[in-house]
Design a protein around this motif. Structure first.
Motif, mmCIF file in Angstrom:
data_model
loop_
_atom_site.group_PDB
_atom_site.id
_atom_site.type_symbol
_atom_site.label_atom_id
_atom_site.label_comp_id
_atom_site.label_asym_id
_atom_site.label_seq_id
_atom_site.Cartn_x
_atom_site.Cartn_y
_atom_site.Cartn_z
ATOM 1 N N ARG A 35 -1.908 -3.075 -6.548
ATOM 2 C CA ARG A 35 -2.674 -4.252 -6.117
ATOM 3 C C ARG A 35 -2.020 -4.737 -4.828
ATOM 4 O O ARG A 35 -0.794 -4.884 -4.762
ATOM 5 N N CYS A 36 -2.894 -4.896 -3.835
ATOM 6 C CA CYS A 36 -2.344 -5.281 -2.528
ATOM 7 C C CYS A 36 -2.244 -6.811 -2.430
ATOM 8 O O CYS A 36 -2.683 -7.518 -3.352
ATOM 9 N N ALA A 37 -1.728 -7.285 -1.280
ATOM 10 C CA ALA A 37 -1.511 -8.727 -1.097
ATOM 11 C C ALA A 37 -2.808 -9.507 -1.194
ATOM 12 O O ALA A 37 -2.836 -10.635 -1.667
ATOM 13 N N ASP A 38 -3.913 -8.886 -0.794
ATOM 14 C CA ASP A 38 -5.203 -9.590 -0.857
ATOM 15 C C ASP A 38 -5.807 -9.575 -2.261
ATOM 16 O O ASP A 38 -6.933 -9.995 -2.471
ATOM 17 N N GLY A 39 -5.053 -9.026 -3.244
ATOM 18 C CA GLY A 39 -5.528 -9.035 -4.644
ATOM 19 C C GLY A 39 -6.400 -7.846 -4.987
ATOM 20 O O GLY A 39 -6.859 -7.715 -6.120
ATOM 21 N N ILE A 40 -6.653 -6.960 -4.013
ATOM 22 C CA ILE A 40 -7.537 -5.821 -4.282
ATOM 23 C C ILE A 40 -6.718 -4.610 -4.713
ATOM 24 O O ILE A 40 -5.679 -4.308 -4.120
ATOM 25 N N ALA A 41 -7.203 -3.912 -5.773
ATOM 26 C CA ALA A 41 -6.553 -2.680 -6.235
ATOM 27 C C ALA A 41 -6.967 -1.547 -5.307
ATOM 28 O O ALA A 41 -8.153 -1.372 -5.015
ATOM 29 N N ARG A 42 -5.964 -0.830 -4.806
ATOM 30 C CA ARG A 42 -6.284 0.264 -3.874
ATOM 31 C C ARG A 42 -5.534 1.529 -4.281
ATOM 32 O O ARG A 42 -4.443 1.499 -4.834
ATOM 33 N N HIS A 43 -6.162 2.633 -3.939
ATOM 34 C CA HIS A 43 -5.516 3.934 -4.090
ATOM 35 C C HIS A 43 -4.563 4.104 -2.918
ATOM 36 O O HIS A 43 -4.824 3.583 -1.827
ATOM 37 N N VAL A 44 -3.541 4.862 -3.134
ATOM 38 C CA VAL A 44 -2.505 4.972 -2.093
ATOM 39 C C VAL A 44 -3.067 5.544 -0.791
ATOM 40 O O VAL A 44 -2.622 5.185 0.296
ATOM 41 N N THR A 45 -4.115 6.387 -0.901
ATOM 42 C CA THR A 45 -4.630 7.004 0.334
ATOM 43 C C THR A 45 -5.475 6.026 1.160
ATOM 44 O O THR A 45 -5.837 6.326 2.287
ATOM 45 N N SER A 46 -5.843 4.886 0.589
ATOM 46 C CA SER A 46 -6.582 3.914 1.401
ATOM 47 C C SER A 46 -5.664 2.777 1.905
ATOM 48 O O SER A 46 -6.124 1.772 2.407
ATOM 49 N N VAL A 47 -4.379 2.962 1.708
ATOM 50 C CA VAL A 47 -3.408 1.980 2.230
ATOM 51 C C VAL A 47 -2.734 2.633 3.436
ATOM 52 O O VAL A 47 -2.100 3.679 3.298
ATOM 53 N N ASP A 59 -0.654 -2.065 -13.832
ATOM 54 C CA ASP A 59 -0.350 -2.020 -15.258
ATOM 55 C C ASP A 59 0.648 -3.116 -15.634
ATOM 56 O O ASP A 59 0.304 -4.066 -16.329
ATOM 57 N N CYS A 60 1.894 -3.032 -15.055
ATOM 58 C CA CYS A 60 2.946 -3.980 -15.475
ATOM 59 C C CYS A 60 3.089 -5.176 -14.538
ATOM 60 O O CYS A 60 3.861 -6.095 -14.802
ATOM 61 N N GLU A 61 2.368 -5.132 -13.416
ATOM 62 C CA GLU A 61 2.365 -6.214 -12.434
ATOM 63 C C GLU A 61 3.728 -6.444 -11.785
ATOM 64 O O GLU A 61 3.994 -7.476 -11.194
ATOM 65 N N MET A 62 4.591 -5.435 -11.906
ATOM 66 C CA MET A 62 5.898 -5.519 -11.230
ATOM 67 C C MET A 62 5.728 -4.989 -9.812
ATOM 68 O O MET A 62 4.802 -4.242 -9.529
ATOM 69 N N PRO A 63 6.630 -5.369 -8.932
ATOM 70 C CA PRO A 63 6.521 -4.933 -7.525
ATOM 71 C C PRO A 63 6.634 -3.403 -7.403
ATOM 72 O O PRO A 63 7.352 -2.765 -8.165
ATOM 73 N N LEU A 64 5.919 -2.878 -6.445
ATOM 74 C CA LEU A 64 5.953 -1.445 -6.155
ATOM 75 C C LEU A 64 6.295 -1.252 -4.681
ATOM 76 O O LEU A 64 5.997 -2.118 -3.850
ATOM 77 N N THR A 65 6.873 -0.096 -4.426
ATOM 78 C CA THR A 65 7.192 0.215 -3.030
ATOM 79 C C THR A 65 6.283 1.359 -2.594
ATOM 80 O O THR A 65 6.157 2.374 -3.306
ATOM 81 N N LEU A 66 5.631 1.191 -1.418
ATOM 82 C CA LEU A 66 4.799 2.267 -0.879
ATOM 83 C C LEU A 66 5.716 3.300 -0.248
ATOM 84 O O LEU A 66 6.580 2.968 0.554
ATOM 85 N N ARG A 67 5.490 4.547 -0.639
ATOM 86 C CA ARG A 67 6.289 5.605 -0.027
ATOM 87 C C ARG A 67 5.344 6.617 0.592
ATOM 88 O O ARG A 67 4.412 7.074 -0.047
ATOM 89 N N GLN A 68 5.643 6.928 1.836
ATOM 90 C CA GLN A 68 4.793 7.906 2.526
ATOM 91 C C GLN A 68 5.676 8.985 3.147
ATOM 92 O O GLN A 68 5.781 9.096 4.386
ATOM 93 N N PRO A 69 6.324 9.788 2.318
ATOM 94 C CA PRO A 69 7.199 10.830 2.858
ATOM 95 C C PRO A 69 6.356 11.861 3.630
ATOM 96 O O PRO A 69 5.205 12.091 3.292
ATOM 97 N N ALA A 74 1.834 10.825 -0.646
ATOM 98 C CA ALA A 74 2.178 9.393 -0.635
ATOM 99 C C ALA A 74 2.019 8.823 -2.043
ATOM 100 O O ALA A 74 1.198 9.308 -2.835
ATOM 101 N N HIS A 75 2.790 7.795 -2.386
ATOM 102 C CA HIS A 75 2.687 7.173 -3.705
ATOM 103 C C HIS A 75 3.341 5.805 -3.706
ATOM 104 O O HIS A 75 4.013 5.420 -2.737
ATOM 105 N N PHE A 76 3.126 5.080 -4.803
ATOM 106 C CA PHE A 76 3.836 3.824 -5.008
ATOM 107 C C PHE A 76 4.906 4.086 -6.042
ATOM 108 O O PHE A 76 4.661 4.789 -7.025
ATOM 109 N N ALA A 77 6.083 3.493 -5.801
ATOM 110 C CA ALA A 77 7.187 3.712 -6.738
ATOM 111 C C ALA A 77 7.623 2.392 -7.359
ATOM 112 O O ALA A 77 7.640 1.351 -6.697
ATOM 113 N N HIS A 78 7.897 2.431 -8.657
ATOM 114 C CA HIS A 78 8.454 1.258 -9.352
ATOM 115 C C HIS A 78 9.905 1.067 -8.973
ATOM 116 O O HIS A 78 10.534 1.982 -8.439
ATOM 117 N N ARG A 79 10.402 -0.067 -9.304
ATOM 118 C CA ARG A 79 11.849 -0.284 -9.151
ATOM 119 C C ARG A 79 12.578 0.624 -10.128
ATOM 120 O O ARG A 79 12.031 0.971 -11.179
#
Ligand SMILES: [Zn+2]
Length: 626
Positions: A35-47, A59-69, A74-79
């Motif tokens: 979920r992005c800052a604007d509240g919209i759920a996005r797939h990693v490829t549209s970010v 799912d857990c509403e915990m912060p995620l980090t965008l990774r684009q190696p 590309a993916h979002f990673a949990h803490r």
């Protein structure tokens, strides 16, 4: 979809990220959505930019980090300390995508039966006025309720669990249409955003769990099916019951109907039986044929013997009673329709049946009439009723013999002659017809008399039967007498010729064997009446053989006598030669030979000399030569 029950690991997690190994620091838990800052759920490829963060887990509403190696997806990673499995992320994403876009491709729904189809819902892309995620209806909460033309429709996204029976019952109870979209095969982490969205909204498999218009469509369909059955049934009924023109064979003549009439059995044909539709000819025609082939003809042909005649089909199809009916009388345009089709046409198996059933049902009717046939439970077969058999046999037998006699006269119309004789000639106060119908001893006596007349027709018989049983058979009698007389004359002539041949035979043999004595031998009387041997030989073959034996004996005796004479002649010749040596001239030789000598009992020497001993004796009387 019930999110709390969604505990299975999602397929887009790497094995190393599995919650069963939460302490693995090398594999941070990765998800393709945030979920992005604007509240919209996005797939990693549209970010694309960091700027729309921060990102939180759907799912857990915990912060995620965008990774684009650069070298990996590309993916979002949990803490590192997160314990989220990201299980419901796709499910949540799909719901939010629907809420945001407000359209879906909905599948077609039809109901089908008996090859007919009724449309319940037309497939297509549907735009909704409103989408309400997580909308509760009583105890039941679908993933989303959408409104199309003010009508509610439930949408379920299936990730791991399909709609269960309980939910199904609830939509049915609420008569709420529900579509289920199957996302279980989607690999969300491997698809670009637009493609994923298209799959969710349009191309993933989707089915109707319930549709509020389905019941009505089923009723409409049932009506159509009924209508179709009625039409089809009436067509089949029309086909079964239609009149088919028979393909009469060239030169065919109905022989059965006249035979049935002649036997006065019209009341046994044209009976109402099931399965009559199997025949191309009228009921009376095929039934006459069946009656003739199964009952009348066998009764006429076979002498009643106490063993009843079983009614069977034509060999080798004895089990089919219809096999005695010509195939052209049987329809070939009827098949063995399935019971369902027959039921539509108002028939069951028994009433539609087969040609065999038709004949069998006809024989059952005859049995109920109680005259022509009987049924044996034990042998599971129809039989010709024995009294009926005897009656038909008596009729046929009398008609056959009497028409044969009349035909031999000859008669203009033997058949008619028989009928008028049978109806008018009386024996002991009963007509012939009555005797034939009644049977019994009086019939047997008349039968014997008729058979005796019939025997007269044979050329081998020389018997004259004067009892004409009231039939105009004088010409036959006259012919018979003339024939017997002619026969007698011919036989006498033949006998005369034979006697002459026998006499010639013995004469020829006698000449060969007795030569000049044959005439005397043949003329010898042998019988008391003075008949000679040659006359006796002519009387029979036996007599000829007897005379041949006599001839052999006579010839033997003659040969012996001749041999004896030759022997005596030789002895006399020897005596003459010796005498000629003893006397000087022939006159003295003759004198010695023919003068009686006292030494040989006064016999003449030439006569006495009939053996070697006698010769020796005579020789001793000759004077010794000087
Ligand atoms: Zn999470």
């Amino acid at each position: 979809m019930d999110e709390t029950s969604n505990l299975a690991p999602n397929r887009y997690m790497r094995q190393a990220d599995s919650p069963s190994e939460p302490g693995n620091r090398n594999g941070y838990l990765k998800v393709p959505f945030a979920r992005c800052a604007d509240g919209i759920a996005r797939h990693v490829t549209s970010v694309s930019k960091q700027t729309i963060g921060p990102f939180t887990c759907l799912d857990c509403e915990m912060p995620l980090t965008l990774r684009q190696p650069s070298n990996r997806r590309a993916h979002f990673a949990h803490r590192p300390d997160a314990h989220c499995a990201g299980e419901t992320a796709l499910h949540r994403y799909a719901k939010e995508l629907l809420a945001q876009r407000k359209f879906l491709t909905l599948p077609i729904l039809t109901v089908q039966d008996e090859g007919l189809s009724e449309l319940v819902f037309k497939a297509g892309i549907y735009n909704f006025e409103e989408v309400l995620p997580e909308f509760r209806i009583g105890s039941f909460q679908p993933d989303a309720i959408v409104f199309y033309k003010s009508v509610k429709l439930a949408v379920e996204f299936m990730v791991t669990h399909a709609v269960d029976a309980e939910k199904r019952e609830k939509v049915q109870a609420n008569d709420l249409s529900m579509v289920e979209i199957d996302l279980s095969e989607i690999r969300a982490s491997q698809l670009p955003s637009e493609e994923l969205d298209h799959v969710i909204l349009h191309s993933a498999p989707r089915i109707w769990i319930h549709h509020r218009k389905r019941s009505a469509a089923i009723v409409r369909l049932a009506d159509q099916v009924e209508e179709q059955k009625a039409k089809r049934g009436s067509r089949l009924k029309g086909h079964i019951e239609k009149q088919v023109r028979p393909a009469y064979p060239v030169g065919w003549e109905d022989e059965s109907t006249p035979l049935v009439e002649q036997e006065r059995l019209d009341h046994l044909v044209n009976l109402d039986v099931v399965c009559n539709h199997w025949f191309t000819v009228p009921r009376a025609v095929w039934q006459s044929h069946a009656l003739c082939e199964h009952v009348i003809k066998p009764s006429q042909r076979f002498t009643p013997s106490g063993a009843n005649i079983a009614i069977r089909g034509e060999w080798p199809s004895e089990r089919s009673l219809a096999s005695k009916i010509p195939s052209w009388m049987i329809r070939s345009d009827l098949s063995s329709y399935p019971p369902k089709r027959l039921a539509e046409a108002g028939y069951d198996r028994t009433h539609y049946g087969s040609p065999h059933h038709a004949v069998s049902s006809y024989l059952s009717k005859l049995q109920r009439h109680g005259r022509a046939v009987v049924w044996s439970d034990e042998r599971q077969s129809f039989f010709i009723e024995p009294n009926f058999h005897e009656l038909l046999h008596r009729r046929a037998e009398f008609r056959r013999i009497v028409t044969k006699l009349l035909d031999a006269i000859p008669h203009d119309n033997p058949e008619q002659g028989y009928r008028s004789w049978a109806s008018s000639h009386e024996v002991g106060g009963a007509t012939v017809d009555q005797l034939v119908e009644g049977g019994g001893d009086s019939y047997q006596m008349l039968r014997d008399r008729i058979f005796a007349l019939e025997a007269m027709l044979s050329s081998n018989s020389s018997k004259i039967v004067n009892d004409l049983c009231g039939l105009p058979l004088m010409p036959i009698l006259d012919r018979k007498r003339a024939a017997i007389k002619a026969d007698r004359v011919a036989r006498a002539l033949k006998e005369k010729e034979a006697a002459s041949a026998r006499r010639d035979a013995i004469r020829q043999q006698a000449v060969e064997r007795l030569e000049n004595e044959s005439a005397e031998w043949l003329a010898k009387p042998v019988e008391k009446n003075g008949a000679s041997i040659i006359e006796f030989a002519g009387t029979s073959d036996d007599a000829l053989i007897k005379t041949e034996h006599w001839l052999a004996t006579a010839a033997d005796r003659r040969r012996q006598a001749n041999a004896e004479a030759e022997k005596v002649a030789a002895l006399q010749a020897e005596l003459i030669r010796a005498t000629e040596r003893a006397f000087p001239n022939p006159a003295m030789v003759q004198l010695f030979l023919n003068t009686s000598q006292p030494q040989i009992g006064g016999h003449h020497p030439i006569e006495y000399c009939n053996s070697k001993a006698a010769l020796k004796r005579v020789l001793s009387l000759l004077p010794k030569r000087r």
